[in-house]
Design a protein around this motif. Structure first.
Motif, PDB file in Angstrom:
ATOM      1  N   GLY A  19      -8.035 -26.685  10.864  1.00  0.00           N
ATOM      2  CA  GLY A  19      -8.826 -27.108  12.005  1.00  0.00           C
ATOM      3  C   GLY A  19      -8.015 -27.627  13.159  1.00  0.00           C
ATOM      4  N   PHE A  20      -6.696 -27.679  13.031  1.00  0.00           N
ATOM      5  CA  PHE A  20      -5.833 -28.201  14.092  1.00  0.00           C
ATOM      6  C   PHE A  20      -4.765 -27.169  14.461  1.00  0.00           C
ATOM      7  N   SER A  21      -3.645 -27.192  13.793  1.00  0.00           N
ATOM      8  CA  SER A  21      -2.557 -26.280  14.174  1.00  0.00           C
ATOM      9  C   SER A  21      -1.748 -25.809  12.978  1.00  0.00           C
ATOM     10  N   ARG A  22      -2.310 -25.887  11.777  1.00  0.00           N
ATOM     11  CA  ARG A  22      -1.563 -25.475  10.591  1.00  0.00           C
ATOM     12  C   ARG A  22      -2.339 -24.432   9.805  1.00  0.00           C
ATOM     13  N   LEU A  23      -1.620 -23.442   9.344  1.00  0.00           N
ATOM     14  CA  LEU A  23      -2.172 -22.386   8.496  1.00  0.00           C
ATOM     15  C   LEU A  23      -1.534 -22.491   7.121  1.00  0.00           C
ATOM     16  N   PHE A  24      -2.383 -22.523   6.068  1.00  0.00           N
ATOM     17  CA  PHE A  24      -1.904 -22.692   4.700  1.00  0.00           C
ATOM     18  C   PHE A  24      -2.127 -21.400   3.923  1.00  0.00           C
ATOM     19  N   ILE A  25      -1.116 -21.002   3.159  1.00  0.00           N
ATOM     20  CA  ILE A  25      -1.157 -19.793   2.331  1.00  0.00           C
ATOM     21  C   ILE A  25      -0.578 -20.135   0.965  1.00  0.00           C
ATOM     22  N   TRP A  26      -1.308 -19.761  -0.090  1.00  0.00           N
ATOM     23  CA  TRP A  26      -0.840 -20.041  -1.445  1.00  0.00           C
ATOM     24  C   TRP A  26       0.089 -18.930  -1.922  1.00  0.00           C
ATOM     25  N   ASN A  27       1.229 -19.324  -2.473  1.00  0.00           N
ATOM     26  CA  ASN A  27       2.220 -18.400  -3.004  1.00  0.00           C
ATOM     27  C   ASN A  27       2.045 -18.344  -4.518  1.00  0.00           C
ATOM     28  N   SER A  28       1.503 -17.225  -5.006  1.00  0.00           N
ATOM     29  CA  SER A  28       1.250 -17.092  -6.439  1.00  0.00           C
ATOM     30  C   SER A  28       2.525 -16.886  -7.238  1.00  0.00           C
TER      31      SER A  28
END
Length: 816
Positions: free
Chosen positions: A52-61
C-alpha cells in the motif's frame, strides 16, 4: 564490504525475476507437495503482494524467504513502474516446513501472513532479530499449529481462506473445511481463537445436502452501516449467508459512523410497537450490544461531549450475550427482473460450483462477485441494508479469566428455514415498503441480492482445470473488477449500479457491463495454460492504477490501467522458454493525420480596410497598424498551420517507414513459410489421401455399429442424468470430505482420550469447597456416536456408487 549502489530499472526487466531462482516447482509437477497443483476447494495461489506504500513483496519458494523491492513511478507520464535493484531478503526465524501458496500484507504493512493448505505463519517485518549470519531475520509465529492447523493434518482439515480484518492489525479471519470460521487475535493467544463460529446453514438438515454444500470463501463487509460488522460466507452451491454482528475485540472504528448506527437503532427501538415481537427483541439486543461494545455511547451524556467522542476512534470491548447466538442469515434470495427467488432455486440452473468471492463498496452500493467453476462470474448488489439478528435460546460458549473478563467466545450459528424475503414485499405500497423491509430484516429475513450481470468468459476446460477464477478490484475505479485465471486476466466494468446511479442518465439503467482482456497468457492455440503465480493492483503517487502479474515463467507483467473502457491485451506466452523475448503487441491500426489538419487552416475572418475616402500609406501610423494586424491574422491562419503540417508529415513519415519495414519483414517471413509449404506439398497430399481413407473406414464401422442392439436403447431421462451426476459428485468429492471429517473426529477423540487418561493418572483429591473435575465421558460418547453415523453414511454412499457402476457396466456390456 562496500554497499551495493542503488539503481532503478523497469520492474518487468528486474534481474530478480528468474524461474530457476524463485520457484523450483513446475506447474506440471503432479506431486502433492507442489503448491502449484490445483485441487478443488483449495487456498488460492498468490505469491505477490503490495504493502500500500512503496514496497512489493514476492515469496521465494526455492530459498524459503521473502523478497522486498522498493518501487516508484518516476513521472506522471511514465509507461511503467521502476524498481530498485537493491533487493531486501527477509527470513522467518522459524523453519517454513510447508509449501506457501498465499501471502497477504496487513493493514499497516508491518506483518505478512504466509499460508498453505494446512499451516499458517505470520512474519513481522519490522521486528528484526539480530544475527551475525543473517541481518534479515524476522520474528515469526505459527497460528494454531498445535491444536487446529498442522501440516500433518492438511489432508483432513484444509484452510480455504485467510484474510486480515480491515479494522484491526492483529486479527486474522480463517475459514477451514470443517465449516468453521475462526477469528484469531495474534496479540493474545495463537492457539485458541478469539471467536469461533460453527456454520450450520439451513440446507444441512438433509444428509445429502450436508455433504454436497460446503463453505468456500468469505469476505468482510465494508463501510455501509452494519456491513462493517458483517461477515459474508459463500457456499459451494453459490448461496450467500451473512453473519452480523461480528466485531474483533480491540478493533478501532470511526466514532461518527458508530454514533449514526446507534441513533438509528435507538430510534427504531422507540418504535417497537410498529414492528413484530422478534424484530423488537433484535432491536433491543442490538442497542444493548452497541452500548456494551462501545461504552462511550452511553457515557456521552450531552450533545457537546457526544460530538467530541464521535470525532474520535472507538475501541471495541469484549462482549457477547450469554443467552443468544448470532444467526446465520440466509441464503440471500436473488432478484431477477424484480422478482425474488431463493438462492437454492437459483443454483438448480447452474452447472458450476462457487470457487471465489469478493465484497466491494462502490459509493452507496455493496457489490458481491462470485466466480464459478464453469468459467462464469456473477455480480450482485445488496438490495437493502443488513441488520443484526440473533437466535435466542442458543447460548454461546464463553471463556473468561479469573477476573471475569471475556477471553474468547464460540457458538453454533444456525440459519432458520424460511429466512428469505417474502414475495409480498414487492406488492406493498411504496410508503410502507421501507418499514416492511426493515421489519423483515430484523425478523431474520435478510435483504435480497439484485443480480447485475452474468459474465461468461467462455474459457476452455483445460484453462479451468489449471486454476479457478479469482477476482480483485481496482484501487481507483471500484466498479472495475479484475478476474484472473489460467488463461490470463480479464476486466469487468459495471455501467449501472442501483443506488449510486439514481440521478444518472436513465438510458444506462440495466446496461450490461463491458468485458475486455487485459493479459493473455495463451495467445495461440498451441500455448499451454498455466496459473499466474501472483496478481496485485497498486496505486502510484500520481493517482494512476497499475496491475502487476507474475507468470509461471517468472516474468513480471506491468500493465497501466487507464480510465478508458477498452484496452488492448498484453500477450505473453508462458509456454515459451525464458530466453525468448516476450513483448507486447504494440502495432495496432496505422494512425492517420489528425482531422483538424485535413480540414485545412482555421477559418479566421480577415477584416477589410474601411473605405473612408482618404488613402492610406504604408508609412502612416494607421497603415502600419492595419498591416501589423493583418500580418498576425495571416500568420496564425497559414504559417502556424504550415508548421503543424510540417511536423505532422515529418513524424508521419517516420511512422510510415517503420510500418513499411515491419511489413517487409513479415512479407519475407511469409515467403519463407510459403516456400517451406511448397516443399511439403507432396507430403501433405499423401496425408490427405490417408485421412480420407481412414474417414471412409470409420464411416463403414459406424454403419456396422448402428445395427447393434444396444445402440437403439433409449437415452437416459432427465431424472436419471440428475441422479448420475449426484453419484459422480459423491464419488469424486464428497467421499473425500466424509473421510476427512472422520479423520478430524478421530484426531479429536484421541486427544480427548489422552486428556482423560491424564486426569485418571493425576486422580485429584476431593477437598471441601472444591468442585470435582468433570469427566469428559459424555463428550466421548457424542464423538463416538458421530463417528459411527459418519461411517454409516460412507458405507451407504459407497454401496450406492458401486450399484450405479454395476448398472452402467451392464448397460455398456449390453451395448457392446
Amino acid at each position: 564490504m562496500a554497499k551495493e549502489e542503488e539503481q532503478w530499472v523497469d520492474l518487468q526487466s528486474h534481474p530478480m525475476f528468474n524461474k530457476a531462482q524463485l520457484f523450483p516447482h513446475t506447474v506440471d509437477d503432479p506431486s502433492s507437495s507442489s503448491p502449484f497443483v490445483h485441487v478443488i476447494s483449495r487456498l488460492p495461489l498468490n505469491l505477490m503482494a503490495w504493502d500500500g506504500f512503496s514496497r512489493l513483496f514476492i515469496w521465494n519458494s526455492a530459498q524459503q524467504c521473502l523478497h522486498s523491492i522498493d518501487i516508484r513511478c518516476s513521472h506522471p507520464h511514465a509507461e511503467t513502474i521502476q524498481a530498485s535493484t537493491r533487493v531486501k531478503t527477509l527470513r522467518p526465524n522459524m523453519k517454513v516446513n510447508f509449501p506457501v501458496r498465499y501471502l497477504a500484507i496487513g493493514r499497516t504493512g508491518q506483518s505478512v501472513v504466509l499460508a498453505s493448505d494446512g499451516s499458517i505463519m505470520v512474519l513481522y517485518l519490522n521486528d528484526r532479530i539480530s544475527s551475525p549470519a543473517d541481518d534479515g531475520l524476522c520474528r515469526s509465529i505459527a497460528v494454531g499449529s498445535k491444536r487446529i492447523y498442522s501440516s500433518k493434518d492438511s489432508k483432513t482439515l484444509r484452510i480455504l481462506q485467510v484474510t486480515w480484518h480491515p479494522h484491526s492489525d492483529t486479527h486474522l479471519g480463517i475459514l477451514s473445511s470443517d465449516c468453521v470460521f475462526r477469528l484469531f487475535d495474534l496479540s493474545s493467544d495463537l492457539e485458541i481463537p478469539e471467536q469461533e463460529y460453527h456454520l450450520q446453514p439451513a440446507t444441512l438438515q438433509n444428509i445429502m445436502s450436508a455433504v454436497a454444500i460446503r463453505p468456500v470463501a468469505f469476505a468482510f463487509g465494508g463501510e455501509h452501516l452494519w456491513d462493517r460488522f458483517t461477515v459474508f460466507v459463500l457456499f459451494s452451491n453459490c448461496s450467500v449467508y451473512a453473519l452480523c454482528p461480528v466485531v474483533p475485540f480491540g478493533s478501532i472504528y470511526n466514532g461518527s459512523t458508530i454514533e449514526e448506527i446507534y441513533k438509528d437503532a435507538y430510534m427504531l427501538g422507540l418504535q417497537s410497537n410498529s414492528i413484530g415481537s422478534k424484530a423488537a427483541n433484535n432491536v433491543s439486543l442490538a442497542v444493548a450490544w452497541l452500548e456494551s461494545i462501545f461504552p462511550e455511547l452511553v457515557n456521552s451524556a450531552n450533545d457537546l461531549t457526544r460530538e467530541k467522542s464521535a470525532s474520535l476512534g472507538l475501541k471495541a470491548r469484549p462482549y457477547a450475550p450469554f443467552d443468544a447466538s448470532v444467526s446465520l442469515q440466509g441464503p440471500l434470495s436473488i432478484m431477477l427482473g424484480g422478482n425474488a427467488s431463493s438462492g437454492s432455486d437459483e443454483t438448480k440452473e447452474q452447472h458450476g460450483r462457487a470457487v471465489s468471492f469478493l465484497y466491494n463498496t462502490v459509493s452507496k452500493d455493496s457489490i458481491l462477485a462470485i466466480g464459478l467453476s464453469d468459467g462464469q462470474m456473477r455480480v450482485f448488489a445488496l438490495a437493502d441494508e443488513l441488520q443484526p439478528v440473533w437466535n435466542f435460546g442458543s447460548s454461546p460458549r464463553l471463556r473468561v479469566d479469573n477476573d471475569g473478563n471475556l477471553l474468547s467466545v464460540a457458538m453454533v450459528v444456525e440459519a432458520k428455514l424460511g429466512n428469505t424475503l417474502d414475495d409480498s414485499t414487492s406488492r406493498v405500497e411504496t410508503s410502507d415498503r421501507k418499514n416492511m423491509l426493515m421489519d423483515n430484516a430484523l425478523s431474520g429475513h435478510p435483504p435480497p441480492l439484485l443480480q447485475l450481470s452474468v459474465v461468461d468468459f467462455a474459457l476452455p476446460k483445460t484453462v479451468l482445470e489449471v486454476a479457478p477464477l479469482s477476482v480483485l478490484t481496482d484501487p481507483i475505479i471500484p466498479e472495475r473488477l479484475y478476474c484472473y485465471h489460467g488463461g490470463g486476466i480479464d476486466a469487468i466494468l459495471l455501467h449501472w449500479l442501483p443506488f449510486s446511479d439514481l440521478t444518472a442518465d436513465r438510458s444506462s439503467t440495466g446496461k450490461a457491463p463491458s468485458v475486455f482482456p487485459v493479459l493473455d497468457t495463451c495467445p495461440t492455440e498451441d500455448s499451454i495454460p498455466t496459473p499466474l503465480l501472483g496478481v496485485t493492483t497498486l496505486l502510484d503517487s500520481f493517482g494512476k492504477s497499475w496491475l502487476l502479474a507474475l507468470t509461471s515463467a517468472c516474468e513480471c507483467a506491468v500493465i497501466e490501467m487507464k480510465t478508458q473502457r477498452e484496452l488492448y491485451p498484453l500477450q505473453i506466452d508462458c509456454s515459451k522458454e525464458n530466453g525468448q523475448s516476450l513483448e507486447a503487441s504494440e502495432m495496432g491500426s496505422m494512425e492517420i493525420m489528425s482531422k483538424e489538419l485535413l480540414l485545412g487552416p482555421k477559418d479566421i475572418p480577415i477584416p477589410q480596410v474601411s473605405s473612408s475616402g482618404r488613402s492610406l500609406t504604408a508609412d502612416s501610423v494607421e497603415g502600419r497598424s492595419i498591416l501589423h494586424d493583418h500580418y498576425k491574422l495571416l500568420h496564425e491562419k497559414y504559417v502556424e498551420y504550415a508548421h503543424k503540417v510540417y511536423v505532422e508529415l515529418k513524424y508521419h513519415g517516420l511512422r510510415l517507414n517503420k510500418v513499411v519495414d515491419d511489413q517487409q519483414l513479415r512479407l519475407q517471413e511469409l515467403k519463407e513459410k510459403l516456400h517451406g509449404a511448397q516443399k511439403n506439398e507432396n507430403y501433405l497430399i499423401e496425408r490427405t489421401v490417408k485421412a480420407v481413407e481412414v474417414n471412409r473406414q470409420l464411416e463403414e464401422r459406424l454403419k456396422k455399429f448402428s445395427n447393434l442392439p444396444g445402440v437403439k436403447e433409449a437415452p437416459l431421462t432427465a431424472a436419471e442424468r440428475d441422479f448420475k451426476s449426484q453419484i459422480d459428485m459423491i464419488n469424486s468429492e464428497d467421499l473425500n470430505y466424509l473421510h476427512s471429517a472422520i479423520g478430524v473426529l478421530n484426531a479429536r477423540s484421541e486427544r480427548y482420550m489422552l486428556v482423560s487418561q491424564a486426569h485418571l493418572k493425576k486422580s485429584p483429591i476431593q477437598t471441601v469447597g472444591r468442585r470435582k473435575l468433570p469427566m469428559p465421558d459424555t463428550q466421548m460418547s457424542r464423538l463416538k456416536t458421530a463417528v459411527e453415523k459418519l461411517s454409516q453414511i460412507v458405507d451407504d454412499s459407497t454401496r450406492k456408487v458401486k450399484l450405479v457402476e454395476d448398472v452402467i457396466k451392464r448397460r455398456e456390456s449390453m451395448g457392446g
